[in-house]
Design a protein around this motif. Sequence first.
Motif, mmCIF file in Angstrom:
data_model
loop_
_atom_site.group_PDB
_atom_site.id
_atom_site.type_symbol
_atom_site.label_atom_id
_atom_site.label_comp_id
_atom_site.label_asym_id
_atom_site.label_seq_id
_atom_site.Cartn_x
_atom_site.Cartn_y
_atom_site.Cartn_z
ATOM 1 N N GLU A 518 0.840 -1.190 0.000
ATOM 2 C CA GLU A 518 0.000 0.000 0.000
ATOM 3 C C GLU A 518 0.884 1.252 0.000
ATOM 4 O OE1 GLU A 518 -3.024 0.317 -0.447
ATOM 5 O OE2 GLU A 518 -3.585 2.291 0.331
ATOM 6 N N ILE A 522 0.916 4.243 -2.677
ATOM 7 C CA ILE A 522 0.774 5.672 -2.351
ATOM 8 C C ILE A 522 1.927 6.472 -2.952
ATOM 9 C CG2 ILE A 522 0.844 7.343 -0.454
ATOM 10 C CD1 ILE A 522 -0.566 5.217 1.270
ATOM 11 N N ASN A 525 1.576 6.706 -6.716
ATOM 12 C CA ASN A 525 0.506 7.651 -7.053
ATOM 13 C C ASN A 525 0.991 9.086 -6.921
ATOM 14 O OD1 ASN A 525 -1.386 5.786 -7.657
ATOM 15 N ND2 ASN A 525 -2.446 5.869 -5.681
ATOM 16 N N GLU A 526 1.695 9.329 -5.819
ATOM 17 C CA GLU A 526 2.155 10.694 -5.581
ATOM 18 C C GLU A 526 3.146 11.128 -6.649
ATOM 19 O OE1 GLU A 526 4.031 11.338 -1.806
ATOM 20 O OE2 GLU A 526 3.694 13.496 -1.918
#
Lengths: 695, 512
Positions: A518, A522, A525-526
């Motif tokens: 996860e 994240i 994605n960032e």
Amino acid sequence: MKIFSVAHKTVFVVDHCPYMAESSRQQVECDVLTKSRGQGVIPLAPVSKSLWTCAVECSMEYCRILYDVYPLHKLINYVVSDSEFHILNTWRQEDQSTHELMSALAAVGPPNPREDPECCSILHGLVAAVESLCKITELQHERRTDMMDTAERVANRGRIICLTNAKSDTHVRMLEDCIQETILEQNRLAAGSDRLMAIQQCDLVLVHIHPQGEEPLVYDRPKKEISSLLTSEVHSQHYDLASTTITNIPMKPTLNVCEQEEQHANTSANYDVELLHHRDAHMEFFKSGDLHMAGSSTRENGLKETITLKWCTPRTNSIELHYCTGAYRISPTDVNSRPSSCLTNFLLNGRSVLLEQPRKSGSKVISHMLSSHGGEIFLHVLNSNRSTLEDPPSISEGCGGRVTDYRITDFGEFMRENRLTPVSETSHDPSGKLPAERAKSQLERHTRYWPMIISQTTIFNMQAVVPLANLIVKETLSEEDVLTCQKTVFNLVDMERKNDPLPISTVGSRGKGPKRDEQYRIMWNELETLVKTHAGATDRHQRVLDCIVACRSKPPEEEEKEKKKRGRKREDKEDKTEKNGSKDADDKSWQESERLKGLLDKEEPETEVIKDSPDSPEPANKKPRLSIEEVPPPERAKGPVSLLTMWSNRITAANSRKHQEFMGRVSSVNNKFELYQQLKEENGMDVHENGKSSR
Amino acid sequence: MPTVILMDVSLSMTRPVSLDGGDEFQRKNLAVHGLNMLFEHMASNYRLEFTSLMAFSSLWELLVPFTRDYNALQEALGNLEDYDKTCVESALTGVSSVVQQEWGSACPCQVVLVTDGSLGIGKGSLRQSLQSLKHRADDKKFPLPFPFPTKMFIMSIANAEELQATDAMNNLEELLHLSGGDGQIFTMEGPLCMKSVQAMFGRLIDHAYSPFHAVLHCGNLSSDVQVFPRPEPIVMDEEVDPMPRSINPDLELVGFIEIADISSPPVISRHLVLPINVNKEVDEVGTGATDELEEEPSASQMAGKNPNFCVLLHGSLKVEGMVALVQLGPEWYGMLYSQADSKKKSNLMMSLFEPGSEPLPWLGKITHLGPISEAAENPYGEDDSKSPFPLQPSVKRSYAQNVTVWIKASGLQTDVQKILRNARKLPDKTQTFYKELNRLRKAALAFGFWELLKGVADLLERECTLLPDSAHPDAAFQLSHAAQQLKLASTGDSQYAAFDHNIAPMHTDFSS
């Protein structure tokens, strides 16, 4: 003072007729004999200045102070008059310097006493002066063009300072009439011209120069006539000047400067220096009626009044930001006297001095500061009154004041990258934008994605992302920059494969925070968000984004879906990347980058493994660990996932929320936690640490 | 900008206001009602303003010195007593001294004069004060204009018709004009009642006490802020550009500069930049959150927990010792920096430079400041050891270039002595000797002072004869060479008297 007051244009008209060659009869002893050499030597006869020399000296001193205090927009045109007129300079800014004028004056030389006095007249010069006043200056031109419809607001006023030896009152009246007539005539001419302006106001200052001891032939009239040696009176009135005397200047701080001037260290006394500057620097005194308290004194020569301020120790440092309400250029009244040059050299070396108002009560009020900026000395007026902004609420009490993890250091770095520098006016930018606008564009680019607090970001807490983050905000990328960015991405891919921990903030989430896969999701994605904001800029920016999209691990759900759709069929890699929305062109670059990546990581054979391929064998170095792993690590769930694995994953996830995870397990690598890491670090050995190294 | 409330407590203020039935009010009650409304507004929206309350009749009294405690002001309003007649002049003298004592003479001030338009009778009345304006002794000058910049607001507890019926309106207008003209007369519209007095004070609040809200932008980062005190429009040059300039509610950062480089620049005003939460009706400026209850998180506490760009900017400016350059409008700039009130409290402050393209000579034109990334190499150096500032002026100032001034005889004597001193140390001091000689020569030529050239030539010749036997033979050669050159220059012959020509040392060779 208005921009276009009479002080904008001043014409000096200096008489160069034969009688100006006369001696002023003021004698200067230039052979000052020292005691030791006194015997037997006959001192040389003293020299005396001619009226012409006096006139030139006065006018040059006027110019010197003017150019010191107002280097811009207060212009001087110098005219010499004998049998004809000689204009020594123009209104142009580059002609406004004492050096230029001195050079021109040397070419003119002193008046020729043998010239026919009948041919010579000051009138030639005065007529030329009026003509000159009609000529438009650079500033007038600029303002007129700027304002277009309101161009008539630009006024044309000026002053003529005439240095001559007037014969009689009638003679003076004749000169006045002549100027009056010429103005009318010139104004008619100006009406029909672009480069000329009609004169709205013209002040005539007649300075009568006569030998010492001789009765002046003309007496004071409403217009000023002063004798040959007084000049400064005129100054103060023309340019709103005032005088400050700095007192109590200690020898010590300026000593090293003085020593260069072969100072015989015999005087330890403090000394005083008088400075001229704009009157507004004394505004506070005038208004409060404090003038006398502030130690003003009336003197016989020079300016009528001067205000005394005391040198103040300790000195101030440059990183202090004073509340300053005005700064005015200064000029020493006696520029080449030793005290003046000691003070000015001291300041020019970059030091600042606070000045104190002497008060009867003994309380110390610091009211001014002398400081030089780039070879110019300014008198700063400091606010010494109570502030209306005292005791404001602290910034920590207002909006956002309770947040404690602002990225203060990072923003400091950001500010340093966005510092300004003077850009020469000639440098041309194809976009046609001014440098300040380009600075703003840079701020815009740099802030497209800029989380303000540490817990809002992962990528900016990772040293590994820095090269990419620094490059992607650039307006254009070089091929090399793209490579660096891609390298950064591959590095991240590697980290993910090695299961390195990420500096993800656990603030706000309960328990140990998100799981490793996860966390990486994240992070990816960032990173994608950051790069997406720049992808539109150039193709190269887009290529960096493509690289990320191609390399990043996909969110598990998405993969689940894919798996379901495709069953267990082994699809080709190409197919998959296509699914990811990559275009053909990008595909090429992707392959190319894969090849590159291989080259970059030669020392690690397992990098040849492409993680996207589900069938790739486990890296060799990880195999032994398999024995202790009950379940394959979830982030490695790229291969076929069994129902059991999915089920146990879910149970583990659910359980993990119920208790706090053991520290070692949270930051473990492949369920292995290395003990005594810090020792290794201290020994300078390589430890997988992806958080920012301490700076 | 501090405010002085100047409240008329003369007997005429107790005149009843006729109402259609119901309670009976005095004009004083209306005035107090209006002022209470003003204080309430300030307490919630303009909290940082310092306000004082003065009452006047034929005498004046400072009821509440400058404070931010609006309860105290309201309390004092409740305890007003009634006195005799109106005397505006003495009251204004009082304002002048109270303000100067507290803030000096440079701080702009607002004066709110609350009166009913009956401006006194006989000696001390405004009419009489204004009539005698021109023939007064220096020590009995009318207090207006005040030495400090003033905005005067006259709140008349009377409608315009009533004021125009007498000469009161004219007198008030003249008063306003004398104060510098930067103010306004407010009158009541319609019948005198609570509603119309509210409307009138509402207009004053809108005009002078509405908080100035702006948005601070740094690229895509931004924050809603209140700028306190309100930046007032300013006029630069009445003749060329008479339109007042106001600052743009969008404040755009341009870039950053070190404090040492900006170097205590002159500013026209300073303002606090306070981040605000626009979603709320009432600003929390100044209230803090200290008196809120712990249990229920107030709106301000919630706002405190959301990251705000101002706080980030402030923190970094403080740590790095930098200022942010901010554009306030066309050709108008200012700077943002961290201002510490005490060790604990610090704030984001904005100072406004004088409008114009080049407010600080040592920075050059602001529009020509660009990002350092455009420079070929970092102008600050890799280790921040350098700086592109300050800019050097194109021409050196007189004190930086060793000018020659002989207006005082001592200036000339010093210069001649310097030459002689070096002459005696020839040939060691050959370079300095010629440097000083040429400086004197240039000045003498420019001033047309040929006599001096001859004089100095004679001096050098005499020095030549006085040389001791031990002197180096070169000394004599150089001295007579220099003397000869000066003599030639003093003839004005263009070959020798050119300004840019320098006398070069005579080439001698004694080595063999």
